[in-house]
Design a protein around this motif. Structure first.
Motif, mmCIF file in Angstrom:
data_model
loop_
_atom_site.group_PDB
_atom_site.id
_atom_site.type_symbol
_atom_site.label_atom_id
_atom_site.label_comp_id
_atom_site.label_asym_id
_atom_site.label_seq_id
_atom_site.Cartn_x
_atom_site.Cartn_y
_atom_site.Cartn_z
ATOM 1 N N LYS A 64 63.412 -8.268 -6.760
ATOM 2 C CA LYS A 64 64.691 -7.582 -6.544
ATOM 3 C C LYS A 64 64.607 -6.615 -5.364
ATOM 4 O O LYS A 64 65.543 -6.508 -4.570
ATOM 5 C CB LYS A 64 65.113 -6.852 -7.819
ATOM 6 C CG LYS A 64 65.533 -7.789 -8.933
ATOM 7 C CD LYS A 64 65.856 -7.027 -10.200
ATOM 8 C CE LYS A 64 66.197 -7.962 -11.346
ATOM 9 N NZ LYS A 64 66.510 -7.239 -12.590
ATOM 10 N N TRP A 76 67.629 -12.396 -15.001
ATOM 11 C CA TRP A 76 68.265 -11.086 -14.988
ATOM 12 C C TRP A 76 68.045 -10.323 -16.287
ATOM 13 O O TRP A 76 68.368 -9.158 -16.389
ATOM 14 C CB TRP A 76 69.758 -11.201 -14.679
ATOM 15 C CG TRP A 76 70.480 -12.135 -15.580
ATOM 16 C CD1 TRP A 76 71.030 -11.858 -16.800
ATOM 17 C CD2 TRP A 76 70.720 -13.521 -15.349
ATOM 18 N NE1 TRP A 76 71.586 -12.992 -17.338
ATOM 19 C CE2 TRP A 76 71.413 -14.031 -16.464
ATOM 20 C CE3 TRP A 76 70.416 -14.392 -14.307
ATOM 21 C CZ2 TRP A 76 71.810 -15.369 -16.560
ATOM 22 C CZ3 TRP A 76 70.810 -15.704 -14.417
ATOM 23 C CH2 TRP A 76 71.495 -16.182 -15.527
ATOM 24 N N GLU A 106 64.738 -5.579 -19.073
ATOM 25 C CA GLU A 106 65.832 -4.803 -19.653
ATOM 26 C C GLU A 106 65.376 -4.116 -20.922
ATOM 27 O O GLU A 106 64.516 -4.504 -21.607
ATOM 28 C CB GLU A 106 67.029 -5.694 -19.956
ATOM 29 C CG GLU A 106 67.688 -6.190 -18.712
ATOM 30 C CD GLU A 106 68.912 -7.041 -19.000
ATOM 31 O OE1 GLU A 106 69.157 -7.413 -20.163
ATOM 32 O OE2 GLU A 106 69.614 -7.331 -18.049
#
Length: 91
Positions: free
Chosen positions: A19, A87, A91
């Protein structure tokens, strides 16, 4: 469906680096749109792009494709849906 065992910390670090490199590549691309003759920026862009492509290739070898639709080959069986989506990592 059997889950593969991965080092989630390593996977998260690799995704974070991808990223970061993608962000840098976009920023350098935008800069070069306005300063097309800046050789240093062009060199930085090419170096960043090389690093990004290498990092993505390493990630895909270890953890599977980052995208579908022909950007990466699949293993002998279709594993795309068995692991977290790119993605969702970190997280």
């Amino acid at each position: 469906m059997a889950k593969m065992c991965y080092d989630d910390n390593d996977r998260s670090k690799m995704m974070k680096k991808i990223k970061e490199l993608e962000f840098a590549a976009v920023e350098l691309n935008l800069y070069l749109d306005n300063h097309p003759n800046n050789q240093r920026a062009l060199n930085d862009y090419n170096m960043t792009t090389d690093m990004l492509m290498d990092m993505k290739e390493t990630y895909e070898v270890k953890y599977g494709p980052l995208t579908n639709f022909g950007y990466a080959k699949s293993t002998p069986s279709w594993k795309w849906v068995e692991e977290p989506w790119p993605w969702e990592i970190g997280e």
